[in-house]
Scaffold this motif. Structure first.
Motif, short mmCIF file in Angstrom:
data_model
loop_
_atom_site.label_atom_id
_atom_site.label_comp_id
_atom_site.label_asym_id
_atom_site.label_seq_id
_atom_site.Cartn_x
_atom_site.Cartn_y
_atom_site.Cartn_z
N GLN A 1 20.69 -77.57 47.91
CA GLN A 1 19.89 -76.43 47.48
C GLN A 1 20.51 -75.83 46.23
OE1 GLN A 1 19.59 -73.46 50.53
NE2 GLN A 1 17.45 -73.12 50.08
N LEU A 2 19.69 -75.57 45.20
CA LEU A 2 20.21 -74.94 43.99
C LEU A 2 20.40 -73.45 44.24
CD1 LEU A 2 18.26 -76.55 41.00
CD2 LEU A 2 20.64 -76.89 41.65
N VAL A 3 21.63 -72.96 43.98
CA VAL A 3 21.92 -71.54 44.14
C VAL A 3 22.51 -71.03 42.83
CG1 VAL A 3 22.31 -71.70 46.62
CG2 VAL A 3 24.24 -71.96 45.07
N LEU A 4 22.38 -69.71 42.59
CA LEU A 4 22.97 -69.11 41.41
C LEU A 4 24.48 -69.34 41.41
CD1 LEU A 4 21.29 -65.58 41.34
CD2 LEU A 4 20.64 -67.59 40.03
N LEU A 5 25.04 -69.62 40.26
CA LEU A 5 26.49 -69.78 40.16
C LEU A 5 27.19 -68.51 40.64
CD1 LEU A 5 29.00 -71.33 39.33
CD2 LEU A 5 28.64 -70.54 37.00
N LYS A 6 26.61 -67.35 40.31
CA LYS A 6 27.17 -66.06 40.75
C LYS A 6 27.33 -66.03 42.26
CE LYS A 6 24.33 -62.62 41.09
NZ LYS A 6 23.40 -61.52 40.85
N ASP A 7 26.29 -66.43 42.99
CA ASP A 7 26.35 -66.40 44.45
C ASP A 7 27.33 -67.43 44.99
OD1 ASP A 7 24.46 -64.39 44.38
OD2 ASP A 7 22.78 -65.76 44.71
N TYR A 8 27.36 -68.59 44.38
CA TYR A 8 28.27 -69.66 44.79
C TYR A 8 29.73 -69.19 44.67
CZ TYR A 8 30.34 -74.36 44.90
OH TYR A 8 31.09 -75.47 45.21
N LEU A 9 30.06 -68.55 43.54
CA LEU A 9 31.42 -68.08 43.32
C LEU A 9 31.76 -66.90 44.23
CD1 LEU A 9 31.58 -68.31 39.42
CD2 LEU A 9 32.67 -69.85 41.07
N LYS A 10 30.80 -65.99 44.43
CA LYS A 10 31.04 -64.84 45.32
C LYS A 10 31.27 -65.29 46.75
CE LYS A 10 28.24 -61.32 45.01
NZ LYS A 10 27.07 -60.47 44.71
N ASP A 11 30.49 -66.26 47.22
CA ASP A 11 30.63 -66.77 48.59
C ASP A 11 32.00 -67.39 48.83
OD1 ASP A 11 28.09 -65.93 49.12
OD2 ASP A 11 27.19 -67.94 49.04
N ARG A 12 32.64 -67.87 47.77
CA ARG A 12 33.96 -68.51 47.89
C ARG A 12 35.08 -67.59 47.44
NH1 ARG A 12 29.95 -71.52 47.82
NH2 ARG A 12 29.89 -73.60 48.71
N ASN A 13 34.75 -66.30 47.29
CA ASN A 13 35.71 -65.27 46.88
C ASN A 13 36.40 -65.60 45.56
OD1 ASN A 13 35.27 -63.58 49.15
ND2 ASN A 13 36.49 -65.00 50.38
N LEU A 14 35.68 -66.24 44.63
CA LEU A 14 36.24 -66.56 43.33
C LEU A 14 35.92 -65.49 42.29
CD1 LEU A 14 35.51 -70.39 43.32
CD2 LEU A 14 37.73 -69.27 43.60
N ILE A 15 34.93 -64.64 42.59
CA ILE A 15 34.63 -63.47 41.76
C ILE A 15 34.22 -62.33 42.68
CG2 ILE A 15 33.90 -64.76 39.71
CD1 ILE A 15 30.98 -64.05 40.47
N ASP A 16 34.32 -61.11 42.15
CA ASP A 16 33.80 -59.97 42.92
C ASP A 16 32.55 -59.44 42.23
OD1 ASP A 16 34.63 -58.35 40.78
OD2 ASP A 16 36.55 -57.90 41.73
N ASP A 17 31.97 -58.41 42.78
CA ASP A 17 30.71 -57.89 42.25
C ASP A 17 30.82 -57.40 40.81
OD1 ASP A 17 29.07 -58.43 44.42
OD2 ASP A 17 29.62 -56.58 45.44
N SER A 18 31.96 -56.84 40.43
CA SER A 18 32.10 -56.33 39.07
C SER A 18 32.12 -57.47 38.05
CB SER A 18 33.37 -55.48 38.91
OG SER A 18 34.52 -56.26 39.15
N ASP A 19 32.71 -58.61 38.41
CA ASP A 19 32.69 -59.79 37.54
C ASP A 19 31.27 -60.27 37.34
OD1 ASP A 19 35.46 -59.89 37.32
OD2 ASP A 19 35.68 -61.26 39.02
N ALA A 20 30.48 -60.27 38.40
CA ALA A 20 29.12 -60.80 38.34
C ALA A 20 28.24 -59.97 37.40
CB ALA A 20 28.50 -60.82 39.74
N ASP A 21 28.51 -58.68 37.30
CA ASP A 21 27.71 -57.81 36.44
C ASP A 21 28.10 -57.88 34.97
OD1 ASP A 21 26.31 -56.96 38.63
OD2 ASP A 21 27.58 -55.23 38.99
N GLU A 22 29.34 -58.26 34.70
CA GLU A 22 29.84 -58.23 33.32
C GLU A 22 29.33 -59.38 32.48
OE1 GLU A 22 34.06 -57.78 32.92
OE2 GLU A 22 34.10 -56.27 34.50
N ASN A 23 29.02 -60.52 33.05
CA ASN A 23 28.67 -61.70 32.26
C ASN A 23 27.27 -61.66 31.75
OD1 ASN A 23 30.27 -63.67 31.32
ND2 ASN A 23 29.63 -65.18 32.81
#
Length: 129
Positions: free
Chosen positions: A107-129
């Motif tokens: 299933q294609l998922v947003l990179l943001k969600d993929y990284l968040k699910d694996r604790n590689l970024i937090d919510d503030s990182d996702a908003d900055e890009n």
């Protein structure tokens, strides 16, 4: 960590497969990826310059198709090259964490969600890009 990512916009003449390396903070756009033919007026000036350099440097052919792999990095340590790479491909301002997708168990998922699910970024990182 290397993550295979893709951009396949609907009703667009561009597409890209790439590898995002979280350790070196680079995006390698893979051979056969294709730039959007016409840019949208909102495209940032630096992405326009990169697109021209790719064409003049023989990195992409006349149709905008990558002839080999091309590595993009970020000069700013706290930022990823994901948005720049997405902007160059799509010819418009793009949020790389939203634009790039990952095949997650078929299933294609947003990179943001993929990284968040694996604790590689937090919510503030996702908003900055």
């Amino acid at each position: 960590m290397e993550i295979k990512i893709t951009i396949k916009p609907r009703n667009r003449d561009c597409y890209a497969n790439a590898i995002y390396d979280t350790e070196s903070n680079t995006v390698t756009i893979l051979k056969e990826s294709k730039l959007r033919e016409n840019e949208i007026p909102s495209i940032p000036v630096n992405a326009h310059i990169i697109r021209e350099q790719l064409k003049k440097g023989g990195i992409v052919d006349q149709r905008g198709v990558f002839l080999g792999g091309y590595i993009m990095s970020s000069k700013r340590q706290t930022k990823t090259p994901l948005s720049v790479a997405a902007t160059v491909i799509t010819g418009r301002a793009a949020n790389g964490l939203v634009e790039w997708k990952v095949n997650d168990d078929g299933q294609l998922v947003l990179l943001k969600d993929y990284l968040k699910d694996r604790n590689l970024i937090d919510d503030s990182d996702a908003d900055e890009n």
